[in-house]
Design a protein around this motif. Structure first.
Motif, PDB file in Angstrom:
ATOM      1  N   GLY A 165     -10.711 -23.157  13.227  1.00 59.08           N
ATOM      2  CA  GLY A 165     -11.231 -23.643  11.982  1.00 59.08           C
ATOM      3  C   GLY A 165     -12.029 -24.867  11.732  1.00 59.08           C
ATOM      4  O   GLY A 165     -13.283 -24.969  11.232  1.00 59.08           O
ATOM      5  N   PRO A 166     -11.696 -26.062  12.316  1.00 59.51           N
ATOM      6  CA  PRO A 166     -12.435 -27.084  12.500  1.00 59.51           C
ATOM      7  C   PRO A 166     -13.742 -27.119  13.181  1.00 59.51           C
ATOM      8  O   PRO A 166     -14.682 -27.622  12.671  1.00 59.51           O
ATOM      9  CB  PRO A 166     -11.678 -28.232  13.039  1.00 59.51           C
ATOM     10  N   CYS A 167     -14.102 -26.049  14.118  1.00 58.66           N
ATOM     11  CA  CYS A 167     -15.218 -26.036  14.543  1.00 58.66           C
ATOM     12  C   CYS A 167     -16.336 -25.413  13.543  1.00 58.66           C
ATOM     13  O   CYS A 167     -17.671 -25.928  13.551  1.00 58.66           O
ATOM     14  CB  CYS A 167     -15.347 -24.670  15.823  1.00 58.66           C
ATOM     15  N   ARG A 168     -16.069 -24.789  12.616  1.00 61.83           N
ATOM     16  CA  ARG A 168     -16.561 -24.235  11.468  1.00 61.83           C
ATOM     17  C   ARG A 168     -17.417 -25.388  10.680  1.00 61.83           C
ATOM     18  O   ARG A 168     -18.226 -25.257  10.038  1.00 61.83           O
ATOM     19  CB  ARG A 168     -15.964 -23.119  10.649  1.00 61.83           C
ATOM     20  N   THR A 169     -16.572 -26.419  10.550  1.00 56.45           N
ATOM     21  CA  THR A 169     -16.901 -27.731   9.784  1.00 56.45           C
ATOM     22  C   THR A 169     -18.050 -28.639  10.786  1.00 56.45           C
ATOM     23  O   THR A 169     -18.787 -29.011  10.234  1.00 56.45           O
ATOM     24  CB  THR A 169     -15.860 -28.692   9.641  1.00 56.45           C
ATOM     25  N   GLU A 170     -17.647 -28.697  11.973  1.00 49.51           N
ATOM     26  CA  GLU A 170     -18.221 -29.408  12.885  1.00 49.51           C
ATOM     27  C   GLU A 170     -19.656 -28.787  13.413  1.00 49.51           C
ATOM     28  O   GLU A 170     -20.511 -29.501  13.606  1.00 49.51           O
ATOM     29  CB  GLU A 170     -17.481 -29.697  14.012  1.00 49.51           C
ATOM     30  N   LEU A 171     -19.745 -27.649  13.630  1.00 51.41           N
ATOM     31  CA  LEU A 171     -21.047 -26.896  13.826  1.00 51.41           C
ATOM     32  C   LEU A 171     -22.400 -27.319  13.048  1.00 51.41           C
ATOM     33  O   LEU A 171     -23.234 -27.935  13.432  1.00 51.41           O
ATOM     34  CB  LEU A 171     -20.798 -25.578  14.171  1.00 51.41           C
ATOM     35  N   PRO A 172     -21.867 -27.270  11.774  1.00 55.33           N
ATOM     36  CA  PRO A 172     -23.061 -27.531  10.956  1.00 55.33           C
ATOM     37  C   PRO A 172     -23.667 -29.108  11.196  1.00 55.33           C
ATOM     38  O   PRO A 172     -24.783 -29.360  10.802  1.00 55.33           O
ATOM     39  CB  PRO A 172     -22.816 -27.549   9.366  1.00 55.33           C
ATOM     40  N   ALA A 173     -22.564 -29.966  11.297  1.00 53.68           N
ATOM     41  CA  ALA A 173     -22.717 -31.480  11.497  1.00 53.68           C
ATOM     42  C   ALA A 173     -23.535 -31.641  12.450  1.00 53.68           C
ATOM     43  O   ALA A 173     -24.469 -32.383  12.672  1.00 53.68           O
ATOM     44  CB  ALA A 173     -21.452 -31.994  11.293  1.00 53.68           C
ATOM     45  N   LEU A 174     -23.299 -30.937  13.840  1.00 49.59           N
ATOM     46  CA  LEU A 174     -23.834 -31.028  15.055  1.00 49.59           C
ATOM     47  C   LEU A 174     -25.622 -30.503  14.890  1.00 49.59           C
ATOM     48  O   LEU A 174     -26.426 -31.066  15.476  1.00 49.59           O
ATOM     49  CB  LEU A 174     -23.135 -30.191  16.114  1.00 49.59           C
ATOM     50  N   PRO A 219     -11.673 -40.451  20.233  1.00 48.21           N
ATOM     51  CA  PRO A 219     -10.678 -39.262  20.041  1.00 48.21           C
ATOM     52  C   PRO A 219     -11.563 -38.252  19.684  1.00 48.21           C
ATOM     53  O   PRO A 219     -12.543 -38.029  18.966  1.00 48.21           O
ATOM     54  CB  PRO A 219      -9.777 -39.904  18.914  1.00 48.21           C
ATOM     55  N   PRO A 220     -10.747 -37.008  20.176  1.00 48.60           N
ATOM     56  CA  PRO A 220     -11.428 -35.616  19.975  1.00 48.60           C
ATOM     57  C   PRO A 220     -11.245 -35.080  18.556  1.00 48.60           C
ATOM     58  O   PRO A 220     -10.465 -34.258  18.133  1.00 48.60           O
ATOM     59  CB  PRO A 220     -10.653 -34.725  21.109  1.00 48.60           C
ATOM     60  N   VAL A 221     -11.844 -35.563  17.631  1.00 49.15           N
ATOM     61  CA  VAL A 221     -11.643 -35.379  16.037  1.00 49.15           C
ATOM     62  C   VAL A 221     -13.010 -34.482  15.836  1.00 49.15           C
ATOM     63  O   VAL A 221     -13.977 -34.642  16.334  1.00 49.15           O
ATOM     64  CB  VAL A 221     -11.276 -36.459  15.102  1.00 49.15           C
ATOM     65  N   ALA A 222     -12.759 -33.385  14.879  1.00 50.98           N
ATOM     66  CA  ALA A 222     -13.884 -32.469  14.503  1.00 50.98           C
ATOM     67  C   ALA A 222     -14.798 -33.697  13.811  1.00 50.98           C
ATOM     68  O   ALA A 222     -14.591 -34.236  12.650  1.00 50.98           O
ATOM     69  CB  ALA A 222     -13.562 -31.549  13.659  1.00 50.98           C
ATOM     70  N   PHE A 223     -16.084 -33.304  13.824  1.00 52.53           N
ATOM     71  CA  PHE A 223     -17.110 -34.330  13.302  1.00 52.53           C
ATOM     72  C   PHE A 223     -17.603 -33.353  11.811  1.00 52.53           C
ATOM     73  O   PHE A 223     -17.481 -32.201  11.598  1.00 52.53           O
ATOM     74  CB  PHE A 223     -18.637 -34.275  14.000  1.00 52.53           C
ATOM     75  N   GLU A 224     -17.566 -34.412  10.876  1.00 49.99           N
ATOM     76  CA  GLU A 224     -17.955 -33.848   9.339  1.00 49.99           C
ATOM     77  C   GLU A 224     -19.402 -34.359   9.154  1.00 49.99           C
ATOM     78  O   GLU A 224     -19.803 -33.635   7.949  1.00 49.99           O
ATOM     79  CB  GLU A 224     -16.708 -34.541   8.698  1.00 49.99           C
ATOM     80  N   SER A 225     -20.069 -35.046   9.611  1.00 47.24           N
ATOM     81  CA  SER A 225     -21.359 -35.394   9.460  1.00 47.24           C
ATOM     82  C   SER A 225     -22.198 -35.783  10.650  1.00 47.24           C
ATOM     83  O   SER A 225     -21.724 -36.220  11.668  1.00 47.24           O
ATOM     84  CB  SER A 225     -21.316 -36.714   8.254  1.00 47.24           C
ATOM     85  N   PRO A 226     -23.645 -35.739  10.443  1.00 51.67           N
ATOM     86  CA  PRO A 226     -24.283 -36.119  11.414  1.00 51.67           C
ATOM     87  C   PRO A 226     -24.065 -37.495  11.784  1.00 51.67           C
ATOM     88  O   PRO A 226     -24.283 -37.954  13.038  1.00 51.67           O
ATOM     89  CB  PRO A 226     -25.875 -35.910  10.976  1.00 51.67           C
TER      90      PRO A 226
END
Length: 212
Positions: free
Chosen positions: A109-118, A190-197
């Motif tokens: 689930g968190p990957c789906r948030t992170e990929l667009p930020a990347l 820390p390995p947290v999901a990115f939410e923004s560029p």
């Protein structure tokens, strides 16, 4: 003790023993339950789908890069490029320039948030190169997800877990690594999901120390 009392005592002893046995059976772990709990704690089974060339074209992923001077940690770490299905040496793909490796899966689930930020970060001036590594999930599903999210930076499918083993990926996702210009592989903590560029840029700057 008379005969009647003796028989009553035997009856109660039998009752207690039977109840004890029933209690043990009820509490005894069942194999099927253990398997269900184990399956729930990890990724779902990967159902293989045939990747249609049109599906790759629709995803419009950038080709996987390649250069000389691969990091020793990634020697022999191969996968398949999601853009065209060809084998790719991930060490060669990250050689030649600082690279952010992002490890993800379709069930995360968190990957789906992170990929667009990347993706947003990868298009900004001064951004380091970004390479995605899809693990523990079907490549066809991965292409569908990337297309739906509008993600186009290069991605590798790690079907044989060679890249994950080389990176020593932990039992959680997402997780990212920075490959420095000198070829050092550093996990971003820390390995947290990115939410923004901006969060991606700050993590790269923190991990590399070069301000990018």
């Amino acid at each position: 003790m008379n005969l009647r009392a003796y028989r009553n005592e035997i009856r109660w002893t039998i009752v207690v023993v039977v109840l004890a046995v029933v209690g043990v059976v009820a509490l005894w772990p069942r194999g099927s339950d253990q398997q269900a709990d184990s399956a729930a704690s990890g990724p779902p089974p990967v159902a293989s789908r045939v990747v249609d060339p049109a599906q790759r074209a629709a995803a419009a992923l950038q080709p996987c890069p390649a250069a000389d001077g691969a990091p020793a940690q990634l020697a022999g770490a191969t996968g398949s490029c999601l853009a065209d299905g060809r084998p790719v040496d991930v060490g060669a793909a990250v050689a030649g320039a600082p690279t952010l490796i992002n490890v993800w899966a379709t069930w995360c689930g968190p990957c789906r948030t992170e990929l667009p930020a990347l993706q947003a970060y990868s298009t900004q001036p001064g951004a380091v190169r970004v390479l995605g590594v899809q693990v523990q999930s079907d490549p066809a599903d991965g292409l569908d997800l990337l297309r739906g999210l509008g993600v186009h930076f290069p991605n590798v499918h790690d079907g044989e877990s060679r890249v994950g083993a080389a990176l020593k990926v932990p039992n959680f996702l997402p997780v990212s690594y920075l490959v420095t210009a000198s070829g050092e592989v550093r996990r971003i903590d820390p390995p947290v999901a990115f939410e923004s560029p901006d969060e991606v840029r700050a993590a790269v700057q923190r991990t590399s120390g070069d301000g990018r």
